[in-house]
Design a protein around this motif. Structure first.
Motif, PDB file in Angstrom:
ATOM      1  N   VAL A  39       6.964   2.017 -13.181  1.00  0.00           N
ATOM      2  CA  VAL A  39       5.581   2.461 -13.659  1.00  0.00           C
ATOM      3  C   VAL A  39       4.487   1.121 -13.827  1.00  0.00           C
ATOM      4  N   ARG A  90       0.841  -0.516 -14.487  1.00  0.00           N
ATOM      5  CA  ARG A  90      -0.648  -0.369 -14.955  1.00  0.00           C
ATOM      6  C   ARG A  90      -1.527  -1.421 -14.706  1.00  0.00           C
ATOM      7  N   LEU A 124     -10.403   6.328 -12.493  1.00  0.00           N
ATOM      8  CA  LEU A 124      -8.905   6.283 -12.957  1.00  0.00           C
ATOM      9  C   LEU A 124      -8.280   6.600 -11.488  1.00  0.00           C
ATOM     10  N   THR A 145      -4.413   6.890  -9.512  1.00  0.00           N
ATOM     11  CA  THR A 145      -2.932   7.022  -9.561  1.00  0.00           C
ATOM     12  C   THR A 145      -2.536   6.929  -8.310  1.00  0.00           C
ATOM     13  N   ARG A 149       1.090   6.654  -5.590  1.00  0.00           N
ATOM     14  CA  ARG A 149       2.445   6.751  -5.655  1.00  0.00           C
ATOM     15  C   ARG A 149       2.877   5.825  -4.395  1.00  0.00           C
ATOM     16  N   ILE A 203       4.957   4.493  -9.502  1.00  0.00           N
ATOM     17  CA  ILE A 203       3.747   5.144  -9.861  1.00  0.00           C
ATOM     18  C   ILE A 203       2.672   3.931 -10.497  1.00  0.00           C
ATOM     19  N   HIS A 260      -0.929   3.378 -12.183  1.00  0.00           N
ATOM     20  CA  HIS A 260      -2.193   3.741 -12.492  1.00  0.00           C
ATOM     21  C   HIS A 260      -3.164   2.393 -12.648  1.00  0.00           C
ATOM     22  N   GLU A 312      -7.028   1.319 -13.819  1.00  0.00           N
ATOM     23  CA  GLU A 312      -8.424   1.727 -14.576  1.00  0.00           C
ATOM     24  C   GLU A 312      -9.438   0.851 -13.701  1.00  0.00           C
TER      25      GLU A 312
END
Length: 332
Positions: free
Chosen positions: A144, A146, A211, A213, A215, A221, A223, A225
């Protein structure tokens, strides 16, 4: 290396300052639309003023043009300069659409012209080091990711940024930084899901927040912002894998912070305390590419891939559905 700069805004003047300091580089001319401001800038850098690319080409010998103008002007300028068989450095994003960007690549290839795109994020040490560590396996298998990037809403004197027809909007103009870096670090993006919120007060104050997302084809994954709603610049990332995590926060990484009372004079400290800031490193790299010493760290094809992600994010936000970019290893 004889360089001509197109554009006298914030980016153009930043690049001019750096070009004027690099050994072996001569600024042979500046192209701008505002005669008064143009002459002022040219006087500061000791070079000639031109109101069109045609005039500069007819009077000066130039090796490469540095395009520092709004995104909606890039296609026409690149086509014109490539046909004159001059190399090109172009501000990011390369174009408003991936179709336009591909057209620009084709015409540059046909004229044997280098097309270098200013994705400056690759030259920031925090991002460059994080990419290197990920590729070395420092976090193991990525899971993940971010990322966050935010700036104030575009001011009136830079209003073209807020005009989606000129800048491409939040996802393209701001998000393309992260999109290019993500794809270069973690691999091809397979699917995109996005949400965009816009708000304007009666007094005209506006904000935008997005936002996204992603893949990745290996299942990672991401994310992201994105914000045009901040009081000052901010960026951060958290890269997590099955063996560890790499984190960065721009606010915490600022080595020196100066705050003064409003009624006192202010001293401006450099954003980067590095001896060679990222913009200097980038333009030095471009000179090495133009002289055949290095290959670009960001190819024009990489720039197109980032635009495709931004297009998918915009489409997803409008339709409220995920957008598939890759299926069976093929670009849709």
């Amino acid at each position: 290396m004889k360089i001509a700069v197109i554009g006298i805004g914030k980016l153009g003047q930043r690049h001019l300052t750096i070009w004027s300091q690099l050994q072996g580089v001569e600024i042979v001319g500046i192209v701008g639309r505002d005669p008064g401001k143009l002459q002022e800038v040219c006087d500061r850098f000791g070079t000639a003023a031109f109101t069109s690319v045609e005039d500069l080409l007819s009077q000066k010998n130039v090796d490469a043009f540095d395009i520092c103008t709004p995104t909606d002007t890039h296609l026409e300028l690149v086509n014109q300069i490539a046909q004159a068989q001059k190399h090109i450095i172009c501000a990011k994003p390369l174009a408003l659409t991936s179709h336009d960007a591909e057209e620009m690549i084709t015409i540059c290839q046909q004229n044997n012209v280098q097309l270098l795109v200013s994705h400056t994020l690759r030259f920031f040490p925090e991002y460059a080091n994080a990419k290197e560590q990920v590729e070395k396996g420092a976090i193991g298998r990525p899971g993940v990711i971010r990322m966050s990037r935010g700036v104030p809403y575009p001011s009136k004197d830079r209003g073209w940024y807020a005009d989606e027809k000129r800048s491409g909007g939040l996802f393209l103009d701001l998000g393309v930084h992260e999109f290019e870096w993500i794809q270069s670090t973690f691999g091809d993006v397979q699917r995109v899901m996005a949400k965009l919120v816009k708000h304007a007060d009666p007094d005209g104050k506006s904000v935008e927040y997005g936002l996204v997302t992603l893949r990745i084809t290996d299942g990672t994954i991401v994310h992201i912002e994105l914000s045009w709603a901040e009081t000052s610049f901010r960026s951060s990332f958290e890269l997590t894998g099955d063996k560890g995590m790499i984190t960065y926060n721009h606010a915490e990484a600022t080595p020196v912070k100066l705050e003064r009372h409003q009624n006192e004079s202010t001293d401006v400290l450099p954003k980067s305390m590095l001896k060679r800031d990222p913009f200097v490193r980038q333009l030095e790299h471009f000179v090495a590419c133009l002289t055949g010493k290095l290959d670009p760290v960001v190819s024009a094809a990489d720039a197109v891939a980032a635009i495709r992600i931004a297009e998918a994010a915009k489409k997803s936000a409008i339709e409220g559905q995920p957008i598939t970019l890759l299926e069976g290893g093929k670009v849709l």
